[in-house]
Design an enzyme around this catalytic site. Structure first.
Site, PDB file in Angstrom:
ATOM      1  N   SER A 180       5.303   1.366   4.169  1.00 25.30           N
ATOM      2  CA  SER A 180       4.382   1.834   3.464  1.00 25.30           C
ATOM      3  C   SER A 180       4.051   3.206   3.573  1.00 25.30           C
ATOM      4  O   SER A 180       3.832   3.931   2.646  1.00 25.30           O
ATOM      5  CB  SER A 180       3.092   0.725   3.006  1.00 25.30           C
ATOM      6  N   HIS A 232      -1.235   3.680   4.076  1.00 28.46           N
ATOM      7  CA  HIS A 232      -1.066   4.523   2.919  1.00 28.46           C
ATOM      8  C   HIS A 232      -1.887   6.010   3.082  1.00 28.46           C
ATOM      9  O   HIS A 232      -1.172   6.692   2.687  1.00 28.46           O
ATOM     10  CB  HIS A 232      -1.629   3.677   1.778  1.00 28.46           C
TER      11      HIS A 232
END
Length: 291
Positions: A180, A232
């Protein structure tokens, strides 16, 4: 996101004919290829590598031997841990740690800093790896086609490391796995590429709005339980600054000058890049090195 020449790498070059070359009819205006179109192979290779690693993890996990009950027992040692233990259809936490998941205690106390890189190639389950790999194909293929494997590969790996680092700083317990952070690095690179190559885009507001909506939706997903939003954010910031360094385009006047056909004079270009592109390049490089 429509760009002048970005969709099919063709830009119409309009130049003036030289006065001393007016014998006969002038040659017609020509369309020249502006940016090289790369054949993407690194992003598909990343996808294959992630899937291969997940298969290897499931082989090492060997649920029938190490657990009392498994999901899809017909798969043998590739069957999944019970849903109560792993609802994503994947291995046990101990197997992920064994294969290189990010565990801050091991990074700090046992000096296993390699986990900051290895964790981006691991996934918690089938749903996890499928979602990440589909996103990687949608985002990465387009970027590799435009900028080549070397620059996109650097953005992907360094952003994954940046995401792991921020996650390790703020999440001291539990483990973290997944690509991610690297994926958000590509999104950050897309945003900085839009800013630094602003003059290339035909519909600037639509391109910026679309990209910001995609980023906002993905960040909102990070608010769900058990999703590492620090990875993220760290990956996005890393990719954002890396984009100013690696994903820079020359201005069109310079391109026209280089691609000018014989017998024509192209508008002069003082430099290959705009002044603001140089400023963003220097500032971002300082931030990356300092970080």
């Amino acid at each position: 996101m429509g760009r002048e020449g970005a969709g099919n790498d063709i830009v119409e070059i309009k130049v003036h004919q030289r006065r001393e070359n007016n014998v006969g009819s002038p040659p017609p205006y020509q369309n020249k290829s502006v940016f090289k179109k790369w054949v993407p192979w690194l992003v598909p290779l990343f996808v294959v590598a992630n899937i291969a690693v997940f298969i290897a993890v499931m082989y090492v996990n060997d649920c029938p031997t190490n657990s009392g009950s498994c999901v899809a027992p017909s798969l043998g040692r590739f069957s999944f841990q019970p849903l109560k233990e792993n609802p994503l259809l994947g291995p046990s936490s101990s197997t992920l740690v064994k294969m290189g998941a990010l565990d801050v205690a091991r990074v700090v106390n046992k000096h296993q800093s390699w986990r900051l890189i290895s964790c981006i190639w691991l996934h918690a389950g089938v749903f996890h790896v499928v979602a990440n790999m589909l996103s990687l194909l949608l985002i990465g293929i387009r970027l590799e086609q435009e900028f080549g494997f070397f620059r996109i590969g650097l953005v992907y790996v360094i952003s994954g490391f940046g995401g792991s680092l921020l996650s390790a700083l703020f999440i001291q317990t539990g483990i973290s796995v997944g690509a991610s952070g690297a994926l958000f690095g590509l999104l950050g690179g897309m945003l900085s590429e839009l800013i630094t190559n602003w003059t290339i885009y035909a519909n600037k507001s639509a391109a910026l709005t679309t990209l910001l909506c995609i980023i906002a939706i993905n960040l909102a997903v990070g608010l769900l339980p058990h999703v590492d939003n620090y990875a993220h954010i760290g990956g996005f910031l890393s990719g954002f600054f890396l984009g100013f360094v690696f994903l820079i385009r020359p201005q069109f006047k310079w391109i026209n000058q280089k691609a000018c056909p014989p017998g024509y004079i192209a508008p002069p270009a003082k430099s290959k890049h705009k002044a603001y592109q140089y400023v963003l390049w220097v500032v971002s490089l300082i931030v990356i090195i300092t970080g």
